[in-house]
Motif scaffolding. Structure first.
Motif, mmCIF file in Angstrom:
data_model
loop_
_atom_site.group_PDB
_atom_site.id
_atom_site.type_symbol
_atom_site.label_atom_id
_atom_site.label_comp_id
_atom_site.label_asym_id
_atom_site.label_seq_id
_atom_site.Cartn_x
_atom_site.Cartn_y
_atom_site.Cartn_z
ATOM 1 N N ASP A 121 0.880 -1.170 0.000
ATOM 2 C CA ASP A 121 0.000 0.000 0.000
ATOM 3 C C ASP A 121 0.916 1.218 0.000
ATOM 4 O O ASP A 121 1.276 1.752 1.049
ATOM 5 N N GLU B 118 0.684 4.400 -1.069
ATOM 6 C CA GLU B 118 0.229 5.710 -0.609
ATOM 7 C C GLU B 118 0.184 5.747 0.917
ATOM 8 O O GLU B 118 0.528 6.766 1.532
ATOM 9 N N ALA B 119 -0.202 4.643 1.528
ATOM 10 C CA ALA B 119 -0.201 4.578 2.995
ATOM 11 C C ALA B 119 1.222 4.684 3.530
ATOM 12 O O ALA B 119 1.474 5.310 4.566
ATOM 13 N N SER C 113 2.293 8.299 3.330
ATOM 14 C CA SER C 113 1.584 9.052 4.372
ATOM 15 C C SER C 113 2.211 8.819 5.738
ATOM 16 O O SER C 113 2.364 9.752 6.544
ATOM 17 N N LEU C 114 2.598 7.585 6.004
ATOM 18 C CA LEU C 114 3.243 7.234 7.267
ATOM 19 C C LEU C 114 4.579 7.965 7.406
ATOM 20 O O LEU C 114 4.924 8.470 8.481
ATOM 21 N N GLY D 129 1.166 9.811 -2.863
ATOM 22 C CA GLY D 129 0.887 9.737 -1.422
ATOM 23 C C GLY D 129 1.601 10.826 -0.655
ATOM 24 O O GLY D 129 1.063 11.379 0.321
ATOM 25 N N ARG E 7 -2.989 -5.845 -1.449
ATOM 26 C CA ARG E 7 -2.133 -4.785 -0.923
ATOM 27 C C ARG E 7 -1.699 -5.140 0.502
ATOM 28 O O ARG E 7 -2.518 -5.538 1.334
ATOM 29 N N ALA F 246 0.156 -3.914 4.128
ATOM 30 C CA ALA F 246 0.349 -2.709 4.933
ATOM 31 C C ALA F 246 1.829 -2.491 5.251
ATOM 32 O O ALA F 246 2.552 -3.446 5.530
#
Length: 334
Positions: free
Chosen positions: A162, A164-165, A168-169, A202, A323, A325
């Motif tokens: 993932d 984009e996650a 973002s993180l 992201g 996807r 994590a």
């Protein structure tokens, strides 16, 4: 020297040829342990080598699969390969590994070669440029799983992070560390490589979410040899980032080279975070905070999916996208 045959093994072990054949083909659930042991000893004593090519022609299977990676220099790629190899070993498969260097022509040549070798299926980190060939292979119901990347048309099941996650993180961690001026470093996006595109998207979205200014000059996406020069140009300005997010391990190496060249202290002069982990990042002079990909889980999922297709799964209809994590590993670089 006379070639050792299956009949010789059967005679030495005191069993029938069909029993030896069942043993070689791993069909011995109901075979007595003493029988298996006698056959194993006979094979070892006689130096018998099964004719796997003849076996594959009879069964129309070779118990081999191929992996075509886009760039084997990435730690991500080598970890994925290792995970797939472990799954192959457990399932009685052998593995061919090829490196396409992000070149569609080279990837296609490797596909041709592996299909000619009668591999039972492929795991491919796909390049953009072979869509017609993928479509042809799918029509022929050839088992393929895509890894790490998507292409314009969805032909096969795909395993990805993932992305984009993950971006973002990374931005959230930098903001929490007090950074408001954040840049990004990535390999070139000229070939529309999925992880790079998604991580940049992201990054932009996360920056806006946190109320940060998105400075285009600070988003460096270029061929690896050009990255350091682009960083130098940014650093010449009075208004410059206090931290960078590296999209992968190769981009991070260029960022670290730049920091060393400029004698920048991490994190006092420049904070950094990256996607992809490596043992050297934990023991660097300043251990680097990373967003780790669950590479072994991803490789295992891709291999299991491929084995399912090989064993009769619906190749013509399966286009599942899985996807995984990302995981934050905090160290001292922010």
């Amino acid at each position: 020297m006379k070639k050792v045959t299956m009949a010789d093994v059967a005679e030495r072990a005191g069993v029938s040829k069909s029993t030896v054949s069942q043993f070689i083909n791993n069909r011995y659930e109901y075979m007595a342990e003493a029988t298996k042991l006698r056959i194993e000893e006979a094979i070892e004593d006689l130096g018998y080598v099964p004719n796997y090519i003849a076996k594959s022609l009879r069964q129309k299977k070779t118990s081999t699969v191929g992996v075509i990676v886009a760039n084997i220099l990435h730690a991500f790629s080598t970890e994925i390969i290792r995970s797939i190899e472990d799954e192959c070993e457990q399932n009685g498969f052998h593995l061919f590994v090829c490196n396409a260097d992000d070149q569609p022509e080279k990837e296609r040549a490797y596909i041709d070669m592996l299909v000619a070798k009668q591999v039972d299926g492929l795991i491919i980190f796909p390049t953009n440029g072979n869509e017609d060939y993928y479509e042809q292979l799918k029509r022929s119901k050839f088992p393929i799983v895509f890894m790490d990347r998507k292409i314009d048309h969805t032909f096969y099941p795909t395993v990805l992070l993932d992305n984009e996650a993950a971006a973002s993180l990374a931005v959230a961690e930098l903001v929490q560390g007090g950074h408001r001026k954040i840049g990004m470093v990535s390999n070139s996006i000229e070939n529309k490589v999925t992880p790079r595109l998604e991580r940049i998207a992201g990054f932009r979205e996360a920056a806006v979410k946190h109320g940060l200014e998105v400075v285009e000059e600070w988003i460096i996406a270029d061929q690896v040899p050009n990255i350091k020069g682009r960083l130098e140009n940014v650093w010449k300005k009075t208004d410059r980032p206090t931290a960078f997010f590296a999209a992968n391990d190769l981009a991070l190496i260029e960022l670290m080279k730049f920091a060393k060249q400029e004698r920048l202290r991490i994190p006092d002069d420049l904070g950094m975070i990256a996607i992809d982990d490596s043992p050297f990042l934990e023991i660097a002079q300043t251990p680097i905070t990373v967003i780790r990909q669950p590479t072994f889980e991803m490789g295992k999922a891709a291999a299991e999916m491929l084995f399912s297709l090989i064993q009769g799964g619906r190749i013509d209809s399966v286009c599942e996208e899985i996807r995984f994590a990302p995981e934050l590993v905090k160290r001292n670089s922010i």
